[in-house]
Each structure stands twice: as C-alpha cells, then as structure tokens.
Design a protein around this motif. Structure first.
Motif, short mmCIF file in Angstrom:
data_model
loop_
_atom_site.label_atom_id
_atom_site.label_comp_id
_atom_site.label_asym_id
_atom_site.label_seq_id
_atom_site.Cartn_x
_atom_site.Cartn_y
_atom_site.Cartn_z
N CYS A 206 29.68 12.66 94.02
CA CYS A 206 28.61 11.91 94.67
C CYS A 206 27.54 12.80 95.30
N ARG A 207 27.81 14.08 95.41
CA ARG A 207 26.83 14.98 96.03
C ARG A 207 26.21 15.94 95.04
N GLN A 208 26.92 16.29 94.00
CA GLN A 208 26.36 17.20 92.99
C GLN A 208 27.00 16.90 91.64
N ALA A 209 26.42 15.97 90.92
CA ALA A 209 26.96 15.55 89.64
C ALA A 209 26.39 16.39 88.51
N GLN A 210 26.89 16.14 87.31
CA GLN A 210 26.40 16.85 86.12
C GLN A 210 26.17 15.85 85.01
N VAL A 211 25.18 16.14 84.18
CA VAL A 211 24.88 15.29 83.05
C VAL A 211 24.39 16.16 81.90
N ASN A 212 24.50 15.65 80.70
CA ASN A 212 23.96 16.34 79.54
C ASN A 212 22.46 16.03 79.48
N TRP A 213 21.65 16.94 79.96
CA TRP A 213 20.20 16.70 80.06
C TRP A 213 19.57 16.47 78.69
N ASP A 214 20.06 17.15 77.66
CA ASP A 214 19.52 16.94 76.32
C ASP A 214 19.77 15.52 75.85
N ARG A 215 20.93 14.98 76.19
CA ARG A 215 21.24 13.60 75.82
C ARG A 215 20.30 12.62 76.53
N VAL A 216 20.01 12.88 77.78
CA VAL A 216 19.08 12.03 78.52
C VAL A 216 17.69 12.11 77.88
N ARG A 217 17.27 13.30 77.51
CA ARG A 217 15.95 13.45 76.90
C ARG A 217 15.87 12.75 75.56
N ARG A 218 16.93 12.84 74.76
CA ARG A 218 16.91 12.14 73.46
C ARG A 218 16.79 10.63 73.67
N ALA A 219 17.51 10.11 74.64
CA ALA A 219 17.43 8.68 74.93
C ALA A 219 16.04 8.32 75.45
N MET A 220 15.50 9.17 76.29
CA MET A 220 14.18 8.93 76.88
C MET A 220 13.10 8.88 75.81
N LEU A 221 13.24 9.68 74.77
CA LEU A 221 12.21 9.79 73.73
C LEU A 221 12.36 8.74 72.63
N LEU A 222 13.46 7.99 72.61
CA LEU A 222 13.68 7.03 71.54
C LEU A 222 12.46 6.14 71.34
N LYS A 223 12.07 6.01 70.08
CA LYS A 223 10.87 5.22 69.76
C LYS A 223 10.96 4.71 68.35
N ALA A 224 10.56 3.47 68.15
CA ALA A 224 10.57 2.88 66.81
C ALA A 224 9.39 3.41 66.01
N PHE A 225 9.63 3.67 64.74
CA PHE A 225 8.54 4.16 63.88
C PHE A 225 8.32 3.19 62.73
#
Length: 225
Positions: A206-225
């Motif tokens: 709860c004070r210092q978590a970890q995440v796969n930042w690349d996974r977050v970025r891939r999700a953030m960039l998702l876009k239909a073409f």
C-alpha cells in the motif's frame, strides 16, 4: 445425484475456461468467464487459488479486457480516463493531495515513472489522469474512499473508456461489488457505462507497489485502426 452431475459439469467448464489461456494461448468465452468469476462463489475462488495464487484476479481482468477490448480501443483518447494508484509514487514524493483532484502530481520529477506515464497519457489526449489517493493512509485530508473517488470521477466525466491500475484486494473488495456488467460495458454509476481496461499491480504494497509499466503503456496506447 443431479447436484453431483451439476458440480462436475461446472468444474469441467471452469477448468476448460481456466486452462484455455495456458493450452491455446487465448481465452475462450470471456463473457462467460467473467460471469463465472463474479458469481462462482468461494468454491471457485478456492479451486483457482489452489491451481495458482491470484489466478482468479488475473483471469477476471483478462476476461474483462478481452470482452470490452474493442470498445476500449475504439474510444478516442479524448474520451478516456486513466486512474493510477498513489502507491506507485516514490516514498519521497513532494506532491500534495486534494480531495477533488487526488495526488497533485507535478510531472517534472525526472526519476518518477508515475509522473512520466501520467504526462504521456495527457500528451496523447486523455481527458484526465487521476492519481487516486487513499483515505485510509492519508487521513485528515477530507478524501473520499478510493472506490468512491473513482466512481465519482466516472460519473463526472462520463467517459467512453477508462484504464485503471489496481491491486487484487481493491478490485474484489471495493470496485466489483456494486458494479454491473452488460454488453455495453461496466455500469459504475447511474446511467454511466464505460469500457474499462485493467492492469494488475505486480506487488501488493500500500505504500510502494510495483507494476509492469510497459504493460500499462501498451494498454494506454490501444487504438482501433
């Protein structure tokens, strides 16, 4: 004996859905998987937990992401929100907290991945990025509980889609109980439906978590073409 057959069929179906991503590299029937995980009860949770700790939550997020993936990708960045948990901030983060905006990230700390990703989302055109604070750990700031904060912002902006980084406990205990799911997406408040996409934290702290930042970025960039 009818109940025994029902139980066997239920377990076989659950096993098929669970093993699909492992054996075939894809999830079958994400809608049914999501319904089973939401309503399967403690028996299914224990069954999945014995196969692999935390498997229930991974499948829950993957099923939701697959079920609403096209709707999420089709939403323009300008109609999306991004929610990040405050536990990803550095321990020496100087940012203040505001009841309406959450953690007031300045975005100019060179070593802060949280601030960097927040700015990347805004540069893409995301309508808003919220670093969600914890009313339990940050008492005295007049903060809403984190789940109520998120639902209030969804009601305020009425986005077409939202991306959230979340921990297993918060997902199960706070976000899902009052959330309805249908073909249009997740109904998180009266009249507000959104295609939600989730990324699970990798380390629960709860004070210092970890995440796969690349996974977050891939999700953030998702876009239909």
């Amino acid at each position: 004996m009818h109940w025994a057959w029902f139980l066997l069929i239920f377990l076989a179906l659950a096993a098929f859905l669970v093993l699909g991503p492992w054996l075939c590299g894809r999830m079958f029937l994400p809608g049914l998987t999501l319904a089973l995980l939401r309503r399967g009860g403690k028996g299914l949770v224990r069954f999945l937990g014995r196969l692999k700790p935390g498997l229930e939550f991974k499948l829950l997020v993957e099923a939701g992401n697959r079920l609403f993936g096209r709707k999420f990708a089709a939403a323009p960045y300008q109609r999306r929100l991004l929610f990040l948990p405050f536990c990803l901030r550095p321990l020496d983060c100087p940012a203040e907290v505001h009841p309406e905006t959450g953690l007031c990230c300045l975005g100019d700390c060179p070593a802060c991945e949280l601030g960097r990703l927040r700015q990347e989302a805004l540069d893409l055109g995301y309508e808003q990025v919220y670093v969600v604070p914890s009313s339990k750990l940050m008492k005295g700031h007049g903060l809403l509980p984190s789940d109520q904060f998120i639902k209030a912002k969804l009601a305020q902006h009425a986005p077409l889609a939202a991306l959230g980084v979340v921990c297993e406990w918060h997902l199960r205990q706070r976000l899902l109980p009052d959330t309805r799911v249908n073909r249009s997406g997740y109904q998180v408040s009266q009249g507000v439906k959104a295609a939600l996409h989730g990324v699970l934290l990798e380390a629960k702290n709860c004070r210092q978590a970890q995440v796969n930042w690349d996974r977050v970025r891939r999700a953030m960039l998702l876009k239909a073409f």
